[in-house]
Design a protein around this motif. Structure first.
Motif: not given
Length: 484
Positions: A8-12, A184-190, A194-199
Motif C-alpha cells: 500500500a505504501l509503495r502504491l501511494i 496531500l488531499c489526493a494521497l489521503a483519498i488514494a 488502496v486500503r479498501r482495494g487490498l482488503a
C-alpha cells in the motif's frame, strides 16, 4: 531479518510521484503541444513564446557592473552561443530610472520608445512594420539580484532546449506550495482507496493462515477475489491441492507400510517361539528381507520429501551393475533360481548417483526374483548405450498396466506382495538422475525392464570386458565377465 515493504505504501509513493510530475510537467507540455499543433487557431500562446523564458534568463545573467560601479550588459558565453544560433534576436536592459544599460540593442531600444517606463510585470509586443510574422517581444521586470529593473527581448525563437527552462519555472518552492494541498488531499483519498482495494488480499491471507495440516481440504474463495489477484489465489489453491494429495499419499503409505510390517513381524515372533523348527532359519531370513525392503522404501520416500538432490558422479556402468548382481547372488541361489550378467561390449562411463542407481537396480531385481519361475534364469545386461536391462520370464506386464505399475501404491490386487512403492521410487530416482525407466514384454513371456542413463563426457578406460559363455548348473551364477 529483512524489513518487509508495504505494498500500500509503495502504491501511494508511486501515485504521489506521478501526481507531482503530472501537475508540474504535464500542464506546460500539454500547453506547448496545443500551441505547436495549431489545433486551436485562437490560442494565445504560439510555439516561439516558449523561447521567452530561456532568453530572459540569459540576458538577466549577463547584467554585470563595470569597475565604476555602472550596471552594464555584457553577453555571457551562454548568451553568445544563443546569438550564434539566433542572430535575429535582440535584447535590452534598463535600470530603475529608465536609463538604458550599455550593451543593449539600440534598434530594440529605439523601437520601444517610452514603453520601458511603463510599470508592468510583463508586457508582450510586436514592433509595427516588422515583416517577420513570427517576430514577437516582451518587456518584463528583472530579478532583484540582476542589477537591472527591466529586461526586453525581441525576435527570439523556440528550441527544444527551451523546454528545460520552462520546466524549471514550475519546479520552485512557490509551485510546490501551491500544488502541495492538492497532492496531500489526493494521497489521503488514494490511501483509503488502496486500503479498501487490498482488503480481499488481506482476507485471502487470513484464510491461508487458518489452514494447517488437518485442514488441507479447505480452499480460498476465488469468487470474491479481484481479477488481478485471482490467478494468485488459484495458484495457492492448486498448491494446497497438491499438498493435500501428497499428505494423503503419505498417510496411505504409512498405513500400507504398517500393514506390511505387521505380518512378517508376527511370523518372526511365532518362529522365535519355536526355534527348533526345521524351516526356522529359512523363514526368518525371508521375513527379515521383507522388513528390510519396506524400511529401505521408507528411507527412500523420506529422502524425496527432503528434496535431496542426486549427487551424480562418473562411474563404470558394468562394474556398478555387476556389484549389485553379486550382492543378490545368495538370494537368487537360495530361491532356486539362476542369474546371468552380460557386461557392456566396451567400458561405459555414466553420470549417475551411486545410491540411486543401486536402489533402482535392487528394486528391479526384487521384482524379477518374485516373477521368475523356480528354476528359471534372471538376465541382467549392461549395454554400451548406457542402458541396463533386467529380464524375467514370469507372467509379464499387460500392455494396459505398463504405465500404472510406476504409480505410487498401485498393486494388481490385494494378494500382491509389497507396498506398491518400489517401481514408483525407481521411476523417480531414474528421472532425478536425468534418465528414464520403462518396461516391455520379454520374448517368450515375461517382462524386460530398461533403465536409460546419461553417458558421461569422461573418456572410458581402454580396457574392456571379454565374452565368456555362462554357466548353466542349477543354483549357479552365470556371467559373461572379462578381466580388466
Amino acid at each position: 531479518m529483512t524489513r518487509r515493504r508495504s505494498l500500500a505504501l509503495r502504491l501511494i509513493v508511486y501515485l504521489a510521484i506521478a501526481q507531482m510530475g503530472g501537475m508540474l510537467l504535464l500542464v506546460p507540455i500539454t500547453d506547448f503541444l496545443i500551441s505547436a499543433s495549431g489545433m486551436a487557431p485562437g490560442w494565445e500562446v504560439a510555439p516561439d513564446d516558449w523561447g521567452e523564458h530561456r532568453i530572459y534568463g540569459l540576458v538577466a545573467g549577463s547584467v554585470t557592473r563595470a569597475e565604476t560601479g555602472e550596471a552594464i550588459l555584457e553577453p555571457s558565453a551562454a548568451l553568445g552561443a544563443y546569438l550564434e544560433t539566433n542572430p535575429q534576436a535582440r535584447y535590452a536592459a534598463f535600470d530603475c530610472s529608465g536609463v538604458v544599460l550599455r550593451g543593449s540593442s539600440r534598434e530594440l531600444v529605439d523601437a520601444l520608445g517610452g514603453l520601458d517606463r511603463i510599470r508592468a510585470t510583463t508586457l508582450k509586443f510586436k514592433i509595427p512594420g516588422d515583416p517577420d510574422p513570427r517576430a514577437r517581444g516582451f518587456l518584463r521586470r528583472a530579478p532583484a539580484a540582476s542589477g537591472a529593473c527591466a529586461i526586453a527581448a525581441y525576435s527570439y525563437r523556440f528550441a527544444w532546449d527551451d523546454l528545460f527552462a520552462v520546466a524549471a519555472l514550475f519546479l520552485t518552492p512557490h509551485s510546490a506550495a501551491v500544488v502541495a494541498p492538492a497532492v496531500l488531499c489526493a494521497l489521503a483519498i488514494a490511501w483509503i482507496v488502496v486500503r479498501r482495494g487490498l482488503a480481499p488480499l488481506r482476507s485471502a491471507a487470513a484464510d491461508v493462515a487458518a489452514i494447517d495440516v488437518n485442514t488441507l481440504h479447505r480452499r480460498i474463495d476465488v469468487e470474491e477475489a479481484p481479477k488481478e489477484i485471482a490467478p494468485f489465489v488459484e495458484a495457492v489453491n492448486d498448491a494446497l491441492t497438491r499438498l493435500n494429495a501428497g499428505m494423503a499419499a503419505q498417510r496411505r503409505f504409512t498405513a500400507n507400510a504398517a500393514h506390511e510390517l505387521r505380518t512378517p513381524i508376527a511370523i518372526m515372533r511365532a518362529h522365535a517361539d519355536n526355534p527348533d523348527d526345521a524351516v526356522f532359519r529359512r523363514d526368518m531370513k525371508r521375513d527379515i528381507r521383507r522388513v528390510q525392503t519396506i524400511v529401505e522404501q521408507l528411507l527412500a520416500t523420506a529422502r524425496f520429501s527432503m528434496r535431496d538432490a542426486c549427487a551424480d558422479v562418473d562411474m563404470d556402468l558394468g562394474e556398478a551393475v555387476l556389484a549389485m548382481v553379486a550382492d543378490y547372488t545368495p538370494l537368487v541361489i537360495e530361491s532356486g533360481r539362476r542369474i546371468e550378467f552380460e557386461p557392456p561390449s566396451e567400458p561405459t562411463i555414466v553420470r549417475a548417483d551411486r545410491w540411486a542407481l543401486e536402489c533402482v537396480v535392487a528394486n528391479l531385481l526384487d521384482n524379477a526374483l518374485r516373477a521368475e519361475p523356480e528354476g528359471g534364469v534372471i538376465e541382467v545386461r549392461a549395454l554400451s548405450t548406457a542402458v541396463v536391462e533386467v529380464v524375467d520370464h514370469g507372467a509379464g506386464v499387460p500392455l494396459a498396466e505398463r504405465d500404472k505399475i510406476f504409480e505410487p501404491f498401485w498393486r494388481r490386487d490385494n494378494k500382491s506382495n509389497g507396498t506398491g512403492l518400489g517401481l514408483a521410487i525407481s521411476k523417480t530416482l531414474a528421472e532425478q538422475m536425468g534418465g528414464s525407466i520403462g518396461v516391455d514384454a520379454t520374448s517368450g513371456g515375461g517382462a524386460t525392464f530398461r533403465i536409460g542413463l546419461r553417458k558421461s563426457v569422461v573418456a572410458p578406460p581402454i580396457a574392456s570386458f571379454g565374452r565368456v559363455e555362462p554357466q548353466r548348473a542349477e543354483g549357479s551364477v552365470g556371467a559373461r565377465r572379462g578381466t580388466a
